[in-house]
Design a protein around this motif. Structure first.
Motif, mmCIF file in Angstrom:
data_model
loop_
_atom_site.group_PDB
_atom_site.id
_atom_site.type_symbol
_atom_site.label_atom_id
_atom_site.label_comp_id
_atom_site.label_asym_id
_atom_site.label_seq_id
_atom_site.Cartn_x
_atom_site.Cartn_y
_atom_site.Cartn_z
ATOM 1 N N LEU A 1 100.676 -23.586 140.138
ATOM 2 C CA LEU A 1 101.827 -23.023 139.427
ATOM 3 C C LEU A 1 101.968 -21.530 139.707
ATOM 4 O O LEU A 1 103.077 -20.990 139.704
ATOM 5 C CB LEU A 1 101.676 -23.258 137.920
ATOM 6 N N ALA A 2 100.829 -20.876 139.934
ATOM 7 C CA ALA A 2 100.838 -19.445 140.245
ATOM 8 C C ALA A 2 101.160 -19.174 141.709
ATOM 9 O O ALA A 2 101.317 -18.010 142.101
ATOM 10 C CB ALA A 2 99.489 -18.819 139.900
ATOM 11 N N GLY A 3 101.233 -20.219 142.527
ATOM 12 C CA GLY A 3 101.514 -20.029 143.943
ATOM 13 C C GLY A 3 100.290 -19.744 144.775
ATOM 14 O O GLY A 3 100.403 -19.235 145.897
ATOM 15 N N TRP A 4 99.101 -20.081 144.256
ATOM 16 C CA TRP A 4 97.853 -19.814 144.963
ATOM 17 C C TRP A 4 97.433 -21.017 145.799
ATOM 18 O O TRP A 4 97.759 -22.156 145.470
ATOM 19 C CB TRP A 4 96.751 -19.452 143.978
ATOM 20 N N ASP A 5 96.684 -20.745 146.860
ATOM 21 C CA ASP A 5 96.288 -21.804 147.789
ATOM 22 C C ASP A 5 94.899 -22.352 147.442
ATOM 23 O O ASP A 5 94.358 -22.090 146.362
ATOM 24 C CB ASP A 5 96.354 -21.310 149.224
ATOM 25 N N GLY A 6 94.331 -23.081 148.378
ATOM 26 C CA GLY A 6 93.064 -23.765 148.154
ATOM 27 C C GLY A 6 91.864 -22.864 147.963
ATOM 28 O O GLY A 6 90.798 -23.357 147.570
ATOM 29 N N LYS A 7 91.984 -21.576 148.253
ATOM 30 C CA LYS A 7 90.869 -20.663 148.006
ATOM 31 C C LYS A 7 90.688 -20.366 146.528
ATOM 32 O O LYS A 7 89.644 -19.859 146.103
ATOM 33 C CB LYS A 7 91.086 -19.348 148.761
ATOM 34 N N ALA A 8 91.719 -20.650 145.740
ATOM 35 C CA ALA A 8 91.673 -20.344 144.314
ATOM 36 C C ALA A 8 90.726 -21.304 143.596
ATOM 37 O O ALA A 8 90.481 -22.427 144.040
ATOM 38 C CB ALA A 8 93.067 -20.431 143.715
ATOM 39 N N GLY A 9 90.205 -20.861 142.482
ATOM 40 C CA GLY A 9 89.344 -21.701 141.671
ATOM 41 C C GLY A 9 88.811 -20.918 140.496
ATOM 42 O O GLY A 9 89.028 -19.711 140.378
ATOM 43 N N GLY A 10 88.120 -21.599 139.627
ATOM 44 C CA GLY A 10 87.574 -20.931 138.459
ATOM 45 C C GLY A 10 86.826 -21.890 137.578
ATOM 46 O O GLY A 10 86.167 -22.809 138.049
ATOM 47 N N VAL A 11 86.993 -21.711 136.260
ATOM 48 C CA VAL A 11 86.179 -22.464 135.326
ATOM 49 C C VAL A 11 86.832 -22.402 133.949
ATOM 50 O O VAL A 11 87.592 -21.478 133.647
ATOM 51 C CB VAL A 11 84.749 -21.890 135.277
ATOM 52 N N PHE A 12 86.514 -23.386 133.119
ATOM 53 C CA PHE A 12 86.931 -23.361 131.727
ATOM 54 C C PHE A 12 85.808 -22.762 130.884
ATOM 55 O O PHE A 12 84.664 -23.217 130.948
ATOM 56 C CB PHE A 12 87.241 -24.779 131.232
ATOM 57 N N VAL A 13 86.161 -21.735 130.111
ATOM 58 C CA VAL A 13 85.200 -21.104 129.202
ATOM 59 C C VAL A 13 85.699 -21.304 127.770
ATOM 60 O O VAL A 13 86.738 -21.914 127.537
ATOM 61 C CB VAL A 13 85.005 -19.612 129.535
ATOM 62 N N ALA A 14 84.948 -20.767 126.800
ATOM 63 C CA ALA A 14 85.237 -21.077 125.399
ATOM 64 C C ALA A 14 86.551 -20.477 124.907
ATOM 65 O O ALA A 14 87.246 -21.095 124.107
ATOM 66 C CB ALA A 14 84.085 -20.606 124.515
ATOM 67 N N GLY A 15 86.888 -19.288 125.332
ATOM 68 C CA GLY A 15 88.090 -18.645 124.819
ATOM 69 C C GLY A 15 88.484 -17.451 125.652
ATOM 70 O O GLY A 15 87.794 -17.076 126.615
ATOM 71 N N GLY A 16 89.600 -16.837 125.270
ATOM 72 C CA GLY A 16 90.153 -15.747 126.058
ATOM 73 C C GLY A 16 89.264 -14.528 126.163
ATOM 74 O O GLY A 16 89.282 -13.828 127.182
ATOM 75 N N THR A 17 88.491 -14.242 125.127
ATOM 76 C CA THR A 17 87.613 -13.069 125.182
ATOM 77 C C THR A 17 86.590 -13.213 126.310
ATOM 78 O O THR A 17 86.400 -12.292 127.120
ATOM 79 C CB THR A 17 86.901 -12.864 123.836
ATOM 80 N N LEU A 18 85.940 -14.378 126.374
ATOM 81 C CA LEU A 18 84.966 -14.593 127.448
ATOM 82 C C LEU A 18 85.656 -14.679 128.802
ATOM 83 O O LEU A 18 85.117 -14.210 129.816
ATOM 84 C CB LEU A 18 84.164 -15.867 127.187
ATOM 85 N N GLY A 19 86.865 -15.249 128.836
ATOM 86 C CA GLY A 19 87.603 -15.296 130.093
ATOM 87 C C GLY A 19 87.946 -13.908 130.591
ATOM 88 O O GLY A 19 87.776 -13.597 131.784
#
Length: 449
Positions: free
Chosen positions: A132-150
């Motif tokens: 949705l952001a227009g990023w390619d396959g190099k993008a990635g990340g993780v789900f964390v508990a909340g916005g502060t930790l993110g």
């Protein structure tokens, strides 16, 4: 050879109690919360819950009765359609149902070895967001508990990235809007960096020009609001992307609340320039119809996150470092697969349904704002910006506003609490639930006039 006696189970538990608990969960998912529920003071709770942990236990039936009769009724029902303060929640039935079974699966999702299938499924949801952001396959990340930790994890990665680009200043700094979430100040304190705050326009939006004038030369990152919590503003992301590129800075988008709107194709233009950001966060438990707690942290190039967060120790030598290990992308090691309820709901309903639900919520916010603007005795102060509306009754004092808010919260009619905007007390609504009824909300607001 005689049979050995069975080792007694340390925590025997009647299967009938499990059935009872699952029945309660099913009813709660189907019927929704009690809108009259809400916090009670310590003096009320202590006689009921105090002393509930005993040497010999009180038994499952009594303990679960405390949960249903004392604990749940004293928590705010943020997933109710009339819960419009803070940033509430609107988890889909699919995501709630799935979350009810996820705990039973007892999945360790800190690395690929422990939770390969879960991690792969979570990554499908993260890839959807990155796309949705227009990023390619190099993008990635993780789900964390909340916005502060993110935000903390993203900005630590930003400083690590900046330190590899240029000589370290005597003291690093982060640039952000005066409308930045409180977590940005907390993050700066934890990182021991300076926080440079930039004034905004009358709508709470930070411009690239104002940001440029505030630069000190010590910044490692710019934090842009992608839906400010208090007012809903989206900063000049495109202009800030130009500035970040010009100055060699990391651009992070705090979209914990508002960036969910990017799922609506009609709203995509609000976030023009996002494809050039280095990282963003968005909380599925806010406006992406998932249960607590979940924040998606996504990097345009996942290697930037891994360079900052990958942990090494002798007891981790057996972990396959070539695999996708979620612990490499944020400040954590142990984690549950908290992104799976979002994945399950997305897989069940499809991304189009998500876009339509976001569009519906935006339309509801417009309808409520138009109703407020047309109502004698009410001032539409700001909005809607995304789905945040600020307004004030002409004839009420600040103290009377507080009383009105508490009265309607306790009745279950509406959770609408005051905030402060430009030095004035105003009421604030934030709509994230596509089943909120504008007519019902406006009928309650008529009692203000």
């Amino acid at each position: 050879m005689t049979d050995r006696p069975k080792t007694p189970r340390p925590f025997p538990f009647d299967a009938a109690q499990t059935t009872r608990m699952l029945d309660w969960a099913r009813a709660r998912i189907e019927d929704g919360p009690d809108p009259k529920a809400g916090a009670r003071d310590f003096a009320t709770l202590e006689p009921v819950l105090g002393g509930s942990v005993t040497e010999n236990g009180i038994g499952a039936e009594a303990a679960f009765r405390l949960f249903t009769d004392a604990i749940v009724p004293t928590t705010r029902p943020y997933d109710h359609p009339a819960s419009l303060s803070f940033v509430a929640a609107a988890p889909s039935t699919a995501s709630l149902s799935f979350d009810a079974v996820l705990g039973a699966a007892e999945i360790f999702a800190g690395n690929w070895d422990g939770g390969a299938g879960a991690v792969h499924a979570e990554n499908q949801a993260l890839a959807w967001l990155a796309g949705l952001a227009g990023w390619d396959g190099k993008a990635g990340g993780v789900f964390v508990a909340g916005g502060t930790l993110g935000n903390l994890s993203a900005l630590h990665a930003a400083r690590n990235w900046a330190a590899a680009q240029r000589e370290r200043p005597e003291r690093w700094a982060i640039l952000a809007s005066v409308e930045a979430h409180s977590s940005i100040k907390a993050v700066a304190d934890v990182m021991d960096v300076d926080l440079i705050l930039v004034e905004t326009d009358t709508n709470g939006r930070m411009s690239a020009e104002a940001a440029k004038q505030a630069l000190t030369g010590r910044e490692c990152a710019i934090v842009a609001n992608a839906g400010a919590t208090n007012c809903g503003s989206v900063d000049d992301i495109l202009g800030l992307a130009d500035l970040a590129e010009e100055q060699g800075l990391w651009l992070h988008l705090d979209g914990a609340y508002g960036l969910a709107a990017i799922a609506d194709p009609e709203a995509r233009a609000i976030f023009e320039g996002i494809e050039r950001a280095h990282s963003f966060i968005v909380d599925p438990h806010k406006w992406l119809f998932a249960p607590y707690d979940s924040c998606a942290l996504v990097y345009r190039d996942a290697r930037w996150g891994a360079a900052a967060h990958g942990q090494r120790a002798a007891y981790l030598d057996a972990v396959d470092q070539a695999a996708w290990n979620p612990s490499d992308y944020a400040l954590h090691l142990t984690r549950r697969a908290r992104g799976l309820p979002l994945w399950f709901s997305l897989a069940t309903h499809g991304s189009r349904a998500y876009g339509e639900a976001i569009a519906t919520t935006l339309r509801i916010a417009r309808d409520i704002a138009e109703g407020i603007d047309a109502m004698p005795g009410l001032e539409l102060t700001l909005g809607p910006q995304l789905t945040v509306i600020l307004f004030r009754p002409h004839a009420m004092s600040d103290a009377e506003m507080e009383v009105w808010a508490e009265t309607h919260r306790r009745s279950g009619a509406l959770l609408c609490l005051p905030t402060t905007w430009r030095g004035r007390k105003v009421f604030r609504l934030c709509i994230v639930n596509p089943t909120t009824d504008p007519k019902e909300i406006l009928a309650v607001l008529e009692t203000l006039t």
